[in-house]
Write an enzyme that holds these catalytic residues in place. Structure first.
Site, PDB file in Angstrom:
ATOM      1  N   GLU A  84      33.036  75.743  71.339  1.00 34.07           N
ATOM      2  CA  GLU A  84      33.752  75.604  73.141  1.00 34.07           C
ATOM      3  C   GLU A  84      32.492  75.248  74.066  1.00 34.07           C
ATOM      4  O   GLU A  84      31.568  76.236  74.525  1.00 34.07           O
ATOM      5  CB  GLU A  84      34.627  76.486  73.600  1.00 34.07           C
ATOM      6  CG  GLU A  84      35.182  76.712  74.543  1.00 34.07           C
ATOM      7  CD  GLU A  84      35.650  78.418  75.401  1.00 34.07           C
ATOM      8  OE1 GLU A  84      36.075  78.985  74.581  1.00 34.07           O
ATOM      9  OE2 GLU A  84      36.360  78.129  76.530  1.00 34.07           O
ATOM     10  N   HIS A  99      36.191  74.242  82.761  1.00 34.96           N
ATOM     11  CA  HIS A  99      34.865  74.109  82.552  1.00 34.96           C
ATOM     12  C   HIS A  99      34.627  72.695  82.553  1.00 34.96           C
ATOM     13  O   HIS A  99      33.387  71.829  81.321  1.00 34.96           O
ATOM     14  CB  HIS A  99      34.655  74.295  80.523  1.00 34.96           C
ATOM     15  CG  HIS A  99      34.786  75.871  80.255  1.00 34.96           C
ATOM     16  ND1 HIS A  99      34.404  76.602  78.768  1.00 34.96           N
ATOM     17  CD2 HIS A  99      35.434  76.763  81.256  1.00 34.96           C
ATOM     18  CE1 HIS A  99      34.564  77.766  79.297  1.00 34.96           C
ATOM     19  NE2 HIS A  99      35.473  78.365  80.701  1.00 34.96           N
TER      20      HIS A  99
HETATM   21  C1  RNT Z   1      34.363  81.648  79.182  1.00 34.15           C
HETATM   22  C2  RNT Z   1      35.233  81.194  78.105  1.00 34.15           C
HETATM   23  C3  RNT Z   1      35.780  81.654  76.711  1.00 34.15           C
HETATM   24  C4  RNT Z   1      36.149  83.345  77.807  1.00 34.15           C
HETATM   25  C5  RNT Z   1      36.705  84.059  76.473  1.00 34.15           C
HETATM   26  C6  RNT Z   1      36.541  85.414  77.075  1.00 34.15           C
HETATM   27  O1  RNT Z   1      33.877  81.292  80.390  1.00 34.15           O
HETATM   28  O2  RNT Z   1      36.034  80.230  78.760  1.00 34.15           O
HETATM   29  O3  RNT Z   1      36.801  81.420  76.328  1.00 34.15           O
HETATM   30  O4  RNT Z   1      36.911  83.043  78.721  1.00 34.15           O
HETATM   31  O5  RNT Z   1      36.382  83.494  75.414  1.00 34.15           O
HETATM   32 ZN    ZN Z   2      37.557  79.472  77.569  1.00 34.34          ZN
END
Ligand code: RNT
Ligand code: ZN
Length: 420
Positions: free
Chosen positions: A226, A262
């Site tokens: 991510e 994001h």
């Molecule tokens: C943080 C990310 C991540 C978290 C979680 C708790 O900006 O979005 O996914 O929100 O892992």
């Molecule tokens: Zn997230």
């Protein structure tokens, strides 16, 4: 089935049938879509590993609504309540800090057995499980770096944690019979403009290669990565940017996780799915609602949510896209937050399934943009609510606002009795 709900549904069914849409098929299809509901809305991302530890990593929860879960038992009780008000069978998304064990365990020591109670509960409830290593809210991430840390000892700690997280994911997959997605998100970044943007990214690349070195059967666990644009305290530079993880995911065959909060404020996740679908082995969504920043508000049924759902339905992308939620609001009832956000994701999918995509595509191909616009606008007034009500009744969950009364009753009898 109440007669009014049925009558409304029959009318809606006819109207949609005139556009070639079979509402019965749609309802079946919707019932098959699993949403991964995140456990962390239930306790403001606190977890049970070290409850005195403040939330770090540049994410923030605001509000002090009473009744947050403080034990795994309370969290499961709240989750059961939420799931009982949401149509369909879904998944629960856990973070490592939600381990349920009497042992004193640090993140680099986690093992499947520390999550046994979650697994037996999930089996009992018919839920799938997803997982996340927790690379924040820990003394070893205090200076804002984890997998890309310049100190090899700290880096190793986080590598070990992430490796073990995948083994927990594998265990979840084996036990529940549903593939677990283990998603790696790290907060690493600089508040101010760095001199060296490349070094941390090189370190992250090789750290991830170590994390993923062990082959795990993809029937049990799939890995996702991510990205993020900025966080509180990492305003100028984030190591795991979108380009970084696009490159990483595409070259290493990992799922690419897109969190709606994001990206730049006018950039949307919905417009990325079609392109990414051509090249990525899979995609994971963190459906969220950024309000001016990555604020993680509860997901509402807004235009972008509909657009995300449309992309998944129109292009048939559900087979390679997993839908997860990621929001945390402590200013409202936390169970209501789950129900509203999860149902909204389902409502957006339903509305998309009820759109005559082929008819619209033909108009577009023929260059008839007038008809395309006209039909799209007409569809906004179509009776999708009647199909939703019918679906809820069929699935045995309260219809319309009735779920809120349940939540209010639960608030009185359970949440308000909790210590704080
Ligand atoms: C943080 C990310 C991540 C978290 C979680 C708790 O900006 O979005 O996914 O929100 O892992
Ligand atoms: Zn997230």
């Amino acid at each position: 089935m109440s007669t009014l709900i049925n009558q409304n549904y029959q009318q809606a069914k006819e109207l949609y049938a005139s556009h070639g849409i079979d509402t019965e098929e749609v309802i079946k299809k919707l019932a098959d879509v699993k949403i991964s509901m995140h456990c962390w809305q239930g306790d403001d991302v606190r977890g049970f590993m070290n409850q005195d530890q403040e939330l770090t990593g540049g994410i923030s929860v605001t509000g002090n609504y009473p009744g947050a879960a403080t034990t795994p038992e309370e969290l499961r009780q709240d989750l059961e309540k939420a799931f009982s008000l949401i149509p369909g069978k879904h998944k629960l998304n856990l973070h490592a800090i939600y381990m349920d064990t009497e042992e004193k365990v640090d993140l680099h020591e986690i093992e499947p057995r520390h999550f046994e109670k979650w697994v037996s509960w999930a089996k009992e409830q018919g839920l799938g499980l997803d997982f996340n290593p927790t690379c924040f809210s820990h003394s070893k991430s205090a200076d804002g770096f984890t997998l890309s840390h310049p100190n090899p000892d700290i880096r190793s700690f986080w590598i070990e944690h992430c490796k073990r997280a995948r083994k927990v994911g594998e265990y979840f997959g084996k036990e529940t019979g549903q593939t677990c997605i283990t998603n790696v998100w790290i907060p690493d970044g600089f508040k101010d403009v760095p001199v060296d943007r490349l070094g941390p990214r090189k370190r992250l690349e090789s750290a991830l290669d170590e994390v993923f070195a062990e082959k795990i059967d993809e029937r049990y666990n799939l890995d996702a990565v991510e990205s993020k644009l900025f966080g509180i305290g990492s305003e100028s530079y984030v190591v795991g940017s979108h380009e970084f993880y696009m490159g990483y995911g595409l070259t290493r065959n990992k799922m690419i996780c897109l969190d709606a909060g994001h990206f730049h404020p006018t950039e949307v996740v919905s417009n990325k799915l079609s392109a990414l679908s051509l090249f990525a082995s899979g995609m994971l969504l963190h459906v969220s609602r950024p309000v001016r920043w990555d604020s993680d508000h509860v997901v509402t049924l807004d235009d972008e949510l509909l657009e995300i759902a449309r992309e998944l339905i129109t292009h048939d992308l559900l087979f390679k896209t997993a839908i997860g939620l990621d929001f945390f609001d402590a200013s409202i009832n936390r169970i209501a937050a789950w129900v509203i956000g999860t149902q909204n994701m389902q409502k957006a999918l339903l509305r998309s399934m009820l759109e005559p995509a082929d008819q619209l595509k033909q108009m577009e191909l023929a260059g008839d943009y007038t008809s395309r616009l006209a039909l799209r606008e007409e569809l906004k007034m179509y009776p999708f609510g009647a199909v939703w009500d019918y679906f809820c009744e069929q699935q045995g969950v309260p219809v319309r606002g009735q779920w809120l009364q349940e939540v209010k009753r639960y608030e009185e009898s359970v949440l308000k009795q909790r210590a704080i």
